[in-house]
Scaffold this active site. Structure first.
Site, PDB file in Angstrom:
ATOM      1  N   CYS A   2     -14.330  27.707  10.207  1.00 50.55           N
ATOM      2  CA  CYS A   2     -15.477  27.282   9.331  1.00 50.55           C
ATOM      3  C   CYS A   2     -16.361  26.023   9.368  1.00 50.55           C
ATOM      4  O   CYS A   2     -17.066  25.424   9.364  1.00 50.55           O
ATOM      5  CB  CYS A   2     -15.427  27.803   7.825  1.00 50.55           C
ATOM      6  SG  CYS A   2     -13.741  27.012   7.224  1.00 50.55           S
ATOM      7  N   GLU A   4     -25.031  28.702  12.255  1.00 50.44           N
ATOM      8  CA  GLU A   4     -23.635  28.817  12.443  1.00 50.44           C
ATOM      9  C   GLU A   4     -23.033  29.891  13.414  1.00 50.44           C
ATOM     10  O   GLU A   4     -23.494  31.099  13.416  1.00 50.44           O
ATOM     11  CB  GLU A   4     -22.637  29.183  11.066  1.00 50.44           C
ATOM     12  CG  GLU A   4     -21.166  29.370  11.602  1.00 50.44           C
ATOM     13  CD  GLU A   4     -20.604  29.641  10.161  1.00 50.44           C
ATOM     14  OE1 GLU A   4     -20.911  30.674   9.602  1.00 50.44           O
ATOM     15  OE2 GLU A   4     -19.434  28.903   9.913  1.00 50.44           O
TER      16      GLU A   4
HETATM   17  P1  NAD Z   1     -18.390  38.005   5.517  1.00 50.00           P
HETATM   18  O1  NAD Z   1     -19.012  37.180   4.450  1.00 50.00           O
HETATM   19  O2  NAD Z   1     -19.228  39.169   6.410  1.00 50.00           O
HETATM   20  O3  NAD Z   1     -17.212  38.831   4.794  1.00 50.00           O
HETATM   21  C1  NAD Z   1     -16.197  38.245   4.009  1.00 50.00           C
HETATM   22  C2  NAD Z   1     -15.605  39.030   3.120  1.00 50.00           C
HETATM   23  O4  NAD Z   1     -16.669  39.290   2.205  1.00 50.00           O
HETATM   24  C3  NAD Z   1     -15.121  40.252   3.797  1.00 50.00           C
HETATM   25  O5  NAD Z   1     -14.036  40.555   3.085  1.00 50.00           O
HETATM   26  C4  NAD Z   1     -16.122  41.411   3.199  1.00 50.00           C
HETATM   27  O6  NAD Z   1     -15.733  42.659   3.411  1.00 50.00           O
HETATM   28  C5  NAD Z   1     -16.489  40.764   2.062  1.00 50.00           C
HETATM   29  N1  NAD Z   1     -17.988  41.181   1.645  1.00 50.00           N
HETATM   30  C6  NAD Z   1     -19.010  41.534   2.373  1.00 50.00           C
HETATM   31  N2  NAD Z   1     -20.197  41.866   1.687  1.00 50.00           N
HETATM   32  C7  NAD Z   1     -19.748  41.698   0.294  1.00 50.00           C
HETATM   33  C8  NAD Z   1     -20.640  41.944  -0.840  1.00 50.00           C
HETATM   34  N3  NAD Z   1     -21.881  42.012  -0.805  1.00 50.00           N
HETATM   35  N4  NAD Z   1     -19.705  41.734  -2.173  1.00 50.00           N
HETATM   36  C9  NAD Z   1     -18.401  41.470  -2.179  1.00 50.00           C
HETATM   37  N5  NAD Z   1     -17.704  41.289  -0.780  1.00 50.00           N
HETATM   38  C10 NAD Z   1     -18.419  41.195   0.182  1.00 50.00           C
HETATM   39  O7  NAD Z   1     -17.670  36.800   6.310  1.00 50.00           O
HETATM   40  P2  NAD Z   1     -16.822  37.280   7.774  1.00 50.00           P
HETATM   41  O8  NAD Z   1     -17.717  37.458   8.665  1.00 50.00           O
HETATM   42  O9  NAD Z   1     -15.714  37.959   7.387  1.00 50.00           O
HETATM   43  O10 NAD Z   1     -16.213  35.579   7.997  1.00 50.00           O
HETATM   44  C11 NAD Z   1     -16.881  34.587   8.603  1.00 50.00           C
HETATM   45  C12 NAD Z   1     -17.549  33.684   7.734  1.00 50.00           C
HETATM   46  O11 NAD Z   1     -16.912  33.022   7.001  1.00 50.00           O
HETATM   47  C13 NAD Z   1     -18.264  32.430   8.564  1.00 50.00           C
HETATM   48  O12 NAD Z   1     -19.600  32.333   8.145  1.00 50.00           O
HETATM   49  C14 NAD Z   1     -17.336  31.305   8.070  1.00 50.00           C
HETATM   50  O13 NAD Z   1     -17.718  30.227   8.077  1.00 50.00           O
HETATM   51  C15 NAD Z   1     -16.939  31.692   6.687  1.00 50.00           C
HETATM   52  N6  NAD Z   1     -15.734  30.982   6.449  1.00 50.00           N
HETATM   53  C16 NAD Z   1     -15.803  29.953   5.422  1.00 50.00           C
HETATM   54  C17 NAD Z   1     -14.500  29.454   5.316  1.00 50.00           C
HETATM   55  C18 NAD Z   1     -14.525  28.353   4.236  1.00 50.00           C
HETATM   56  O14 NAD Z   1     -13.399  27.743   3.762  1.00 50.00           O
HETATM   57  N7  NAD Z   1     -15.649  27.540   3.818  1.00 50.00           N
HETATM   58  C19 NAD Z   1     -13.263  29.732   5.920  1.00 50.00           C
HETATM   59  C20 NAD Z   1     -13.282  30.546   6.775  1.00 50.00           C
HETATM   60  C21 NAD Z   1     -14.560  31.333   6.885  1.00 50.00           C
END
Ligand code: NAD
Length: 482
Positions: free
Chosen positions: A285, A383
């Protein structure tokens, strides 16, 4: 094959009643490597109820901070025994190079848990003389309650531990929902907690995607939500928690800038950017994916980054010689390739990569560098979450700072210079939650998080523990002895 039939709920391995399953697929071979059962609403209900009971139990809720800390140290010791196994589980699920996984995903969680176990041993009560002189007030740090942890696939073990360790150190009980792509390592974490003797209900692991995640974070039995993931999902969860008046920590996306100052040693800078801008195949991220180069050195920076991109070894993530593994999924590769197409059409110069390496399977993309990028273009603003770097020219340092800050996001960033004091001065002007000078690496003892669309709240450091504690003031009209 990693075949699972049960989830970890209330200290037991429970088969979900629905019978639905989820295939776990290798991003390197594109073949199935395991199966996990999918939780339904009844499993979420059971997990939340079990966490609530743990909070009220003598075995967990009734522990002194020292006793709780001892249990967490035992958990950390047990985690230390399967470092290689948990690292490998991450790599085979999401394509993280094994050298990165061993340090971050294998060993990382052990250190985090030890750190919070030590912090959590401090007394939970403080006596303060009242300001009006009429007795004392006992200020208590109480666990906030049942916490829902929702994490992404990119660093599944370490991002879970950013939340789990302070939550448990504060005395909370949790329900963890990993990403569907990375459930295997979460179940291993639960098995480790069980071996360490963590009481029933303190850690519950369920599985599923957006629907079950939404059900969990809005569950009436949950008192706090800790989420890491994308900004659009973070907004949804934030909205729901706002409506429920439920505390929430949101660690979201980023589009951080590397400001290369005109005095930077380019060879050292590019070597540093290999990690600061491309760690975990570009799926981290905080990466500095916008490289801001002085206009006079722009071509030199693009050439040096292109040299780096073509020198990196792309291949099997389990091979310790690999720098760049496959992206997590076909969907993620399609997204990255769409951005490469958008970049080509934007007027930027494709200086390196842009295609797929010559492998017959796996969701690989070549490390890619665009030069002459406009900060207003989509490849500079959105991103990408893959190994794609954009080099943006600037005139003077003021312009560099203003381009760095001209972003919807505000997560990380780096300054590259031969003068660390100058680097610190520029770092002070960057509007993000963290900035590195001549390198970027999280410090477990210091808060990490974002501003603007990168999130709300902080993890790590003592601030990360405070996020799981609620304060209660007990007014005593008079001093008492005990
Ligand atoms: P995502 O938002 O699609 O999913 C993250 C999690 O949320 C998963 O477990 C998913 O099943 C769950 N989820 C999805 N929709 C939901 C909802 N409506 N309610 C509750 N839970 C829900 O993200 P991803 O594709 O798995 O990860 C990549 C993203 O994460 C990138 O945008 C990245 O930048 C971000 N990220 C941020 C950090 C940070 O510390 N800021 C660290 C790592 C990744």
């Amino acid at each position: 094959m990693h075949e699972h039939e049960a989830l970890y709920i209330d200290g037991a391995w429970v088969r979900p009643v629905g019978g639905a399953t989820l295939a776990v697929v290798s991003p390197d071979t594109e073949e199935r490597i395991g199966t996990v059962p999918l939780a339904g609403e009844s499993e979420v209900d059971a997990a939340v109820a079990a966490a609530g009971r743990a909070l009220r139990s003598a075995e967990w809720g009734g522990l002194t901070p020292e006793a709780r800390s001892g249990l967490l140290m035992a958990f950390a010791e047990e985690l230390g025994k399967n470092v290689a196994q948990r690292a490998e589980l991450t790599t085979i699920q999401n394509g993280m190079p094994i050298t990165v996984a061993t340090a971050a995903e294998g060993a990382g969680p052990v250190g985090i848990l030890q750190y919070y176990a030590a912090l959590g041993a401090a007394p939970a009560e403080e006596r303060r003389p009242r300001l009006d002189g009429q007795g004392v007030t006992v200020v208590r740090k109480e666990p906030v309650g049942v916490v829902a942890l929702v994490v992404p696939w990119n660093f599944p073990q370490v991002l879970t531990m950013f939340k789990l360790a302070p939550a448990l150190a504060a005395g909370c009980a949790v329900v963890l929902k990993p990403s569907p792509e990375t459930t295997l390592d979460a179940l291993e974490l639960a098995a480790t907690a069980e071996r360490a003797g963590l009481p029933a209900g303190v850690l519950n692991v369920i599985s599923g995607g957006a629907d079950i995640g939404e059900y969990l974070v809005t569950h009436p039995g949950v008192r706090k939500v800790a989420f890491t993931g994308s900004t659009p999902v973070g907004r949804k969860i934030g909205e729901a928690c706002g409506r429920l008046l439920r505390p929430v920590t949101l660690e979201l996306g980023g589009k951080s800038a590397a400001i290369v100052l005109d005095d930077a040693d380019l060879a050292a800078t590019v070597q540093g950017l290999a990690t600061a801008s491309l760690l975990n195949n570009g799926q981290t991220c905080y990466l500095s994916t916008r490289i801001l180069a002085p206009r006079s050195r722009h071509d030199e920076v693009v050439a040096a980054l292109s040299g780096l991109a073509s020198a990196l070894t792309v291949g099997d993530p389990l091979d310790p010689g690999t720098h760049i593994g496959p992206l997590v999924s076909d969907k993620q590769r399609r997204k990255v390739e769409e951005y490469v197409a958008v970049g080509r059409e934007s007027g930027a110069t494709l200086a390196a990569g842009g295609g797929r390496p010559g492998r017959d399977r796996g969701w690989y993309v070549q490390p890619t560098v665009f030069g002459g990028v406009d900060n207003g273009s989509r490849i500079a603003r959105e991103e990408i979450f893959g190994p794609v770097l954009t080099v943006i020219p600037y005139g003077d340092v003021d312009e560099a700072v203003s381009i760095a800050n001209d972003s919807d996001y505000g997560l990380g960033g780096t300054i590259w210079t031969s003068d660390v004091e100058k680097g610190l001065d520029v770092a002070r002007r960057v509007e993000t939650g963290s900035v590195g000078v001549n390198f970027y690496d999280l410090d477990l003892g210091a808060p990490f998080g974002g501003v603007k669309a990168s999130g709300v709240g902080r993890e790590l450091g003592p601030e990360g523990l405070a996020a799981y504690q609620q304060l209660k003031s007990v007014y005593l009209g008079q001093e008492i002895s005990a």
